[in-house]
Enzyme design. Sequence first.
Site, PDB file in Angstrom:
ATOM      1  N   ASP A 197       0.857  -1.178   0.000  1.00 44.87           N
ATOM      2  CA  ASP A 197       0.000   0.000   0.000  1.00 44.87           C
ATOM      3  C   ASP A 197       0.897   1.232   0.000  1.00 44.87           C
ATOM      4  OD1 ASP A 197      -2.780   1.182   0.377  1.00 44.87           O
ATOM      5  OD2 ASP A 197      -1.665   2.099   2.020  1.00 44.87           O
ATOM      6  N   GLU A 281      -1.769  -1.294  -5.992  1.00 50.47           N
ATOM      7  CA  GLU A 281      -3.030  -0.707  -6.395  1.00 50.47           C
ATOM      8  C   GLU A 281      -2.791   0.185  -7.608  1.00 50.47           C
ATOM      9  OE1 GLU A 281      -6.720   0.972  -3.727  1.00 50.47           O
ATOM     10  OE2 GLU A 281      -4.675   1.055  -3.005  1.00 50.47           O
ATOM     11  N   CYS A 334     -12.593  -4.787   5.693  1.00 49.91           N
ATOM     12  CA  CYS A 334     -11.873  -5.411   6.803  1.00 49.91           C
ATOM     13  C   CYS A 334     -11.097  -6.605   6.261  1.00 49.91           C
ATOM     14  CB  CYS A 334     -12.844  -5.860   7.884  1.00 49.91           C
ATOM     15  SG  CYS A 334     -12.043  -6.851   9.163  1.00 49.91           S
ATOM     16  N   CYS A 337     -12.537 -10.075   8.124  1.00 50.78           N
ATOM     17  CA  CYS A 337     -13.856 -10.675   7.917  1.00 50.78           C
ATOM     18  C   CYS A 337     -14.598 -10.154   6.680  1.00 50.78           C
ATOM     19  CB  CYS A 337     -14.736 -10.477   9.157  1.00 50.78           C
ATOM     20  SG  CYS A 337     -15.294  -8.772   9.354  1.00 50.78           S
ATOM     21  N   CYS A 353     -13.057  -2.422  12.774  1.00 54.34           N
ATOM     22  CA  CYS A 353     -14.121  -3.244  12.216  1.00 54.34           C
ATOM     23  C   CYS A 353     -15.256  -3.365  13.228  1.00 54.34           C
ATOM     24  CB  CYS A 353     -13.593  -4.622  11.853  1.00 54.34           C
ATOM     25  SG  CYS A 353     -14.893  -5.679  11.182  1.00 54.34           S
ATOM     26  N   CYS A 356     -16.079  -7.708  13.418  1.00 53.77           N
ATOM     27  CA  CYS A 356     -15.237  -8.661  14.146  1.00 53.77           C
ATOM     28  C   CYS A 356     -14.339  -7.996  15.174  1.00 53.77           C
ATOM     29  CB  CYS A 356     -14.406  -9.501  13.172  1.00 53.77           C
ATOM     30  SG  CYS A 356     -13.064  -8.582  12.416  1.00 53.77           S
ATOM     31  N   ASP A 363      -3.260   1.593   6.624  1.00 55.06           N
ATOM     32  CA  ASP A 363      -2.461   1.199   5.464  1.00 55.06           C
ATOM     33  C   ASP A 363      -2.157  -0.301   5.489  1.00 55.06           C
ATOM     34  OD1 ASP A 363      -2.456   3.853   4.718  1.00 55.06           O
ATOM     35  OD2 ASP A 363      -0.549   4.274   5.728  1.00 55.06           O
TER      36      ASP A 363
HETATM   37 ZN   LIG Z   1     -13.826  -7.514  10.517  1.00 60.88          ZN
END
Ligand SMILES: [Zn+2]
Length: 383
Positions: A197, A281, A334, A337, A353, A356, A363
């Site tokens: 990243d 990216e 995330c 999850c 998140c 979870c 980053d």
């Molecule tokens: Zn999560």
Amino acid sequence: MLVVRAYKTELDLTHAQITACEQHAGAARYAYNWGLRRKQEGYQQTGTSPSAIDLHRELNALKKTTLPWMYAVSKCAPQEALRNLDRAFAHYFRRCQQKQTGQWHGNVGYPHPKSKKQGLGSFRLTGSLHIGVAAIQLPRLGRLRLKERGYLPTTPTDGVKLLSATISEQAGHWYVSVQVEQDQTAPDNAGPVVGVDLGIKVLATLSDGTVIANPKPLKLQLKKIKRLHKAVTRKHKGSNNRKKAVRKLGAQYRRVANQRANTLHRLTTRLAKTKAVIVIEDLYVAGMLKNHHLAQAIADAGFAEFRRQVTYKATWYGSHVVVVSRWEPTSKRCSQCGWRDADLTLADRVFRCEACGLILDRDLNAARNLADLARLAASSADN
Ligand SMILES: [Zn+2]
């Protein structure tokens, strides 16, 4: 696999050699600017412009009458400058076409005359070139000493084919960049998959948790550059003091550019040598640059340069680069999850998140998502 690659190193020139190099660079610049005018005239008069070959023939005829000083330099210097001009136009037309079809959003650069204010410039030589451990032998210029011994591949012992040598000047230092064709066949790299990243606060965050600090040379040294700029404008035009101030400013820019190049090269070489797959990216750099606050930092971090380097080095060291579309929400997802934080903004430095409970540096979360995307792509390709 035969690849073309360049090696650049600094020259250790005598005063006479510096004068000769300045003459060559001057002839190249003259030919480029003259050719540009001839192309424009030709286009206005007939609708087509003369090619590099036409122009070279015309220039040779002029040497006998109005440009006898050009006999003092190798014929390659103006010839290669005219080839560069052809390439500049080809590039411009390609960009125009890409702009029409929506593949390019930045500026299309119409070739413009080269000014001595931009520096003494450069020139390219071809033909009879030889590289030894401590010196390079060039047509007309003779034997030029190298500051670093053993960096350039030597001919003919290293089995490379020497294509051309470009001499350039920056802030009083002279460099030679040799273009060679060499066999570079690397076995597939056995390292891990890594997501990278690229950022503004730090240069890069890897999915294994490694953080590469941003040198941010411009931002740190911007103050110094601004001061040196002011020093230039305060001096009288044409004065020796102004020349001195311009030299100081040039040296400062050179320092910044070297630092930036060094950091990027070290990172991209390390990644290409040790990772099997590097996921990055597809940052929409041209679009992001329009945002003025980010512009400095982004241009500074050299995202586009990072991608260019890591791509060509990957082919040398047997690793693979996967570019993920910029529409993949790598920052908002995330990495544990898959939950999406639709409200995440650029100001949020930590990803939290709500599904979870994962709390992770923003980053690093993005880098892990990138690595996951590559693994996903690889497993679906296997099936
Ligand atoms: Zn999560």
